[in-house]
Scaffold this motif. Structure first.
Motif, PDB file in Angstrom:
ATOM      1  N   ILE A   1      31.476  10.547 -37.075  1.00 39.11           N
ATOM      2  CA  ILE A   1      30.602  11.697 -36.842  1.00 39.11           C
ATOM      3  C   ILE A   1      29.184  11.223 -36.568  1.00 39.11           C
ATOM      4  O   ILE A   1      28.679  10.330 -37.262  1.00 39.11           O
TER       5      ILE A   1
ATOM      6  N   VAL B   1      38.390  11.777 -28.720  1.00 41.87           N
ATOM      7  CA  VAL B   1      39.321  12.878 -28.943  1.00 41.87           C
ATOM      8  C   VAL B   1      38.871  14.056 -28.081  1.00 41.87           C
ATOM      9  O   VAL B   1      37.886  14.705 -28.400  1.00 41.87           O
TER      10      VAL B   1
ATOM     11  N   PHE C   1      29.984  16.970 -32.388  1.00 38.87           N
ATOM     12  CA  PHE C   1      29.417  15.933 -33.247  1.00 38.87           C
ATOM     13  C   PHE C   1      30.427  14.847 -33.607  1.00 38.87           C
ATOM     14  O   PHE C   1      30.081  13.853 -34.224  1.00 38.87           O
ATOM     15  N   VAL C   2      31.704  15.063 -33.257  1.00 35.26           N
ATOM     16  CA  VAL C   2      32.712  14.041 -33.526  1.00 35.26           C
ATOM     17  C   VAL C   2      32.740  13.067 -32.345  1.00 35.26           C
ATOM     18  O   VAL C   2      32.980  13.445 -31.215  1.00 35.26           O
TER      19      VAL C   2
ATOM     20  N   ALA D   1      37.374  17.782 -29.233  1.00 33.14           N
ATOM     21  CA  ALA D   1      36.893  17.755 -30.607  1.00 33.14           C
ATOM     22  C   ALA D   1      35.513  18.420 -30.636  1.00 33.14           C
ATOM     23  O   ALA D   1      34.867  18.552 -29.604  1.00 33.14           O
ATOM     24  N   PRO D   2      35.030  18.833 -31.824  1.00 33.40           N
ATOM     25  CA  PRO D   2      33.660  19.351 -31.917  1.00 33.40           C
ATOM     26  C   PRO D   2      32.676  18.298 -31.390  1.00 33.40           C
ATOM     27  O   PRO D   2      32.964  17.099 -31.451  1.00 33.40           O
TER      28      PRO D   2
ATOM     29  N   THR E   1      37.458   9.352 -38.883  1.00 37.00           N
ATOM     30  CA  THR E   1      36.773  10.220 -37.932  1.00 37.00           C
ATOM     31  C   THR E   1      35.295   9.839 -37.928  1.00 37.00           C
ATOM     32  O   THR E   1      34.669   9.813 -38.993  1.00 37.00           O
TER      33      THR E   1
END
Lengths: 644, 173
Positions: free
Chosen positions: B87, B66, B72-73, B69-70, B85
């Motif tokens: 992580i 993605v 850690f994702v 995305a942040p 999702t």
């Protein structure tokens, strides 16, 4: 584990107590049958695979396919609710409001049984309430006013729902005073939402639709019923999010009909699948306007840079472009149709040509070095027709529109159009505004659904005007102005090699090719024999300070009818007759005999004022010229058929 | 949400157990408080979670990245029609990226209404612990901040930190 499931169910029941739904038993029965069929088909499939009897797989697959679509249909039906659920509250709304305002209003409801998806039914309630209140409050006049203009004392509001072309249409019509387009337009100008010029070119229907502009209100005072100027805008936005549309037709003092078109369901939406980088993305068809592929050899002409922004020419309009890869911050790539693989795009601007040798990997420095070395190795001469014709330089653009703007999204590849099921993204991805959700594709992988309006916001693309409506209006204005800016027929010629002139083609009678020797100079004036008489010849440089006539053997004579007299203008080629619409600059090059200048086909062209030219040389003809002018204004001269 | 749910399960169990107790009086109080922990390694730290919080544990499957995305994702994946999702737990807890290896496991949990996959370095045993032995977490355990733990258990081979999954998955930093 069981505990947990029970617990979950309990919790779900707690939170969703008010969201139970009535389903017909016959529908449940058919669902049950289908579920049974599905189980049987699964058994068949497992058996087929187990026995490695692959001939049968096709048949089983087909069967599962059929059952799945039937099942899907049946399950969708369970979500369908009659619109009467929403309509049922309106009689009391109308009655209360009418009583409060001292009006007599009857509400007729038609088509209670039309069914819509549950989510749409829920979402449509507020916009409909607003529209109904509007009809009663603004549409229907006071009973005394109605009597004066000969209408029945009590007003009528009709709420009607029906199916049309796979959509549901809801119509709200009243027999009230109607919407006055001109006063709406005046209000829009007063609020600075539109300019006077924009309004002048609007049709009545466009003016009526101004009511959807944000911040628009014609109400003199704000009441608790309406007049805040947010209502209709919000109604339109709500409907936009549902994938619906709204339209108003109105007749002054007669009726107003607002029709809303809605899709039947939201859960499954048709989408265009595209590919950028290595990932697939889905763009809802609702947002999709068209797919555009610019072939390699047109890229340079059609893509332009305005500042830092890139735009594409599309049917005379400029469409802003966004690269999907840039907006979501991934590496720019392109799909090479020759090698059928993804490659890294290193061009700075879209209109740059792609190199024959593409560096797939390596940092920029390395890439450049590689380019140099490979370039040196392959230093064969470039074929002329090789430039910008490779299909790998072509561009794939998805033209999308949202409520407020329209733009082109550059993607690597355009794939199929598919029906997809929207699934929400988890909380950790709520911060990614570019996606509306995700969906699973046929191969089990996930594709993200793009939110085109947020993408535009992320790319800092601003609509040119307040709203799409305003932009549309501006576009029509422009078009009308262009239409008004009449097309002129011009005859373009030269007198000397360097300077180009133009005359109004309507004035030209015919064009003759002559030899220089035919010109006779008598009494300081040039004449030639023409049709049994002598034709006075003039030259642009006789009057205007321009370069003198080229000394050539073969000359052209442009014959003008000037009142009762005929005059020939000496010229040289190339000549051309053009239909152009040009802006005439009547300042810079204005002088005696030249009425102004314009840019035609890349040349500055001086427009010759033939009457003035003749008047200067033959002042004694002035009387005739008046007649000429009147004739020019009255009937236009048609150039004779042998003008060339 | 989780807390609530587990609390409730505990409550239910207590109730049924007290009923059985009054009848048969077989189970001692110590046995009653025993819970099973699924343990896994985040960096070098051994962490645990109540096994009932975990939906399943998978090997790493094909993910969809993605963009934006942040960090850690890692991406999202399709788990039988459910969007999960994924992580990187190590990164989320400030331990740095988890290196790719064959021992990587994806621990699927349900949190705040959606499924989340926690990528861990490797998984350990299922350990039965007694709730009464829980101790206060230290301020820092093998580089992970104490605030992510609800407690610590002492075992022969070291400490097991009990992860507060809601805190780990909350978006507030």
């Amino acid at each position: 584990m069981n505990n947990q499931i029970n617990d979950k169910r309990e919790q779900a029941e707690q939170t969703n107590t008010d969201t139970s739904i009535r389903v017909q038993v016959s529908l449940l029965d058919s669902l049950m049958t289908l579920a049974g069929e599905l189980v049987l088909s699964r058994n068949q499939l497992l058996q087929t695979i187990g026995s490695e009897d692959y001939h049968n797989v096709d048949a089983v697959g087909q069967r599962i396919d059929m059952i799945t679509s039937e099942l899907q249909e049946a399950i969708m039906l369970t979500r369908m609710q009659p619109i009467g659920n929403v309509f049922s509250k309106f009689p009391s709304v109308v009655r209360d409001l009418a009583k409060k305002l001292g009006k007599n209003v009857e509400l007729e409801i038609i088509g209670k049984d039309v069914e819509l998806d549950k989510t749409i039914i829920e979402a449509i309630s507020d916009p409909l309430t607003h529209l109904i209140r509007n009809s009663v409050d603004h549409g229907i006049e006071m009973p005394s006013d109605r009597q004066e203009i000969g209408k029945p004392e009590s007003g009528r509001v009709v709420l009607r729902a029906f199916h049309e072309a796979g959509q549901v249409v809801i119509e709200i019509s009243d027999d009230g005073k109607g919407l006055d387009g001109d006063s709406l337009a005046a209000a829009a100008i007063g609020k600075g939402l539109l300019s006077v010029e924009q309004v002048q070119v609007m049709s009545e229907k466009e003016k009526v639709n101004l009511i959807f502009l944000p911040g628009f209100s014609t109400a003199q005072e704000v009441s608790d019923v309406s007049g805040r100027g947010v209502g209709m805008d919000v109604v339109k936005t709500n409907l936009d999010t549902l994938g619906g549309s709204i339209d108003i037709v109105s007749e002054i003092n007669c009726r107003t009909t607002i029709s809303i078109k809605l899709p039947l369901t939201l859960a499954i939406i048709p989408c265009q699948i595209i590919m950028t980088g290595d990932e697939r993305y889905a763009i809802p068809q609702v947002n999709l306007e068209e797919l555009l592929r610019i072939p390699a050899h047109q890229v340079k002409e059609r893509i332009e840079c305005v500042g830092n922004a890139e735009v594409v020419r599309l049917r005379g309009n400029l469409l802003p472009l966004i690269r999907l890869a840039d907006v979501i911050c991934i590496e720019r790539t392109y799909f090479d149709p020759v090698d059928c693989e993804k490659k890294v795009d290193r061009r700075e601007r879209i209109s740059d040509r792609r190199g024959r040798v593409s560096q797939v990997s390596g940092s920029d420095d390395q890439g450049l070095q590689q380019a140099k070395t490979t370039g040196a190795k392959q230093s064969q001469p470039r074929l002329i027709d090789d430039r910008r014709h490779s299909p790998r330089s072509a561009l794939n653009i998805v033209v999308v529109s949202t409520g407020s703007m329209r733009y082109g999204l550059i993607v690597d590849q355009l794939l199929d159009s598919e029906e997809i099921v929207i699934k929400p993204l988890g909380i950790h991805l709520q911060g990614c505004k570019g996606y509306a959700g995700a969906t699973t594709m046929g191969d089990g992988r996930i594709a993200l659904i793009l939110d085109v309006s947020n993408l535009a916001r992320m790319a800092e693309l601003m609509p040119l005007d307040d709203t799409h409506r305003a932009a549309e209006v501006a576009a029509t204005t422009e078009e009308t102005l262009r239409m008004n800016n009449e097309r002129q027929s011009l005859l373009v010629f030269r007198s000397s090699e360097e300077e180009q002139f133009g005359v109004n083609l309507d004035l030209v009678d015919r064009i003759e090719k002559i030899n220089q020797s035919k010109i006779e100079e008598l009494g300081g004036k040039r004449v030639m024999q023409y049709r049994g008489g002598s034709l006075p010849l003039i030259c642009v440089d006789d009057v205007a300070t321009v370069q003198s006539l080229a000394d050539r053997e073969d000359l052209l004579v442009i014959v003008f009818n000037y009142g009762s007299k005929t005059v020939g203008l000496l010229a040289i080629g190339p000549i051309d007759a053009l239909e152009v619409n040009v802006d005439i600059d009547n300042v810079t090059l204005k002088q005696n005999g030249i009425q102004g200048s314009a840019i035609i086909n890349g040349y500055t062209t001086m427009l010759v004022d033939v009457p003035e030219l003749i008047d200067t040389i033959y002042p004694e003809w002035v009387d005739d010229s008046l007649e000429f002018l009147s004739e020019e204004q009255g009937t236009s001269f048609t150039p004779s058929s042998d003008a060339h | 949400m989780f807390e609530k749910r587990t609390g409730k399960i505990g409550g239910d169990m207590d109730k049924t157990k007290t009923e059985t107790q009054t009848k048969t009086e077989i189970k001692t109080e110590a046995e009653m408080n025993v819970v099973e922990l699924a343990t896994f390694y985040v960096g070098d730290a051994l962490c645990g979670m109540n096994i009932l919080q975990i939906q399943e544990i998978n090997k790493l499957m094909m993910m969809t990245k993605v963009p934006q995305a942040p960090d850690f994702v890692l991406g999202i994946l399709n788990l039988r029609g459910q969007i999960v999702t994924v992580i990187d737990l190590g990164k989320k807890l400030g331990m740095g990226e988890t290196d790719m290896s064959l021992e990587l496991r994806n621990v699927i949990v349900n949190s705040t209404g959606s499924s989340v996959g926690l990528l861990v370095k490797k998984i350990g045993d299922v350990v039965a612990v007694n709730l009464t032995n829980k101790e206060q977490p230290p301020a820092n355990m093998s580089g992970i901040q104490g605030k992510f733990f609800t407690g610590v258990y002492k075992k022969e081979n070291g400490l097991i930190g009990i992860l507060d999954i809601n805190k780990v998955l909350s978006m507030e930093e």
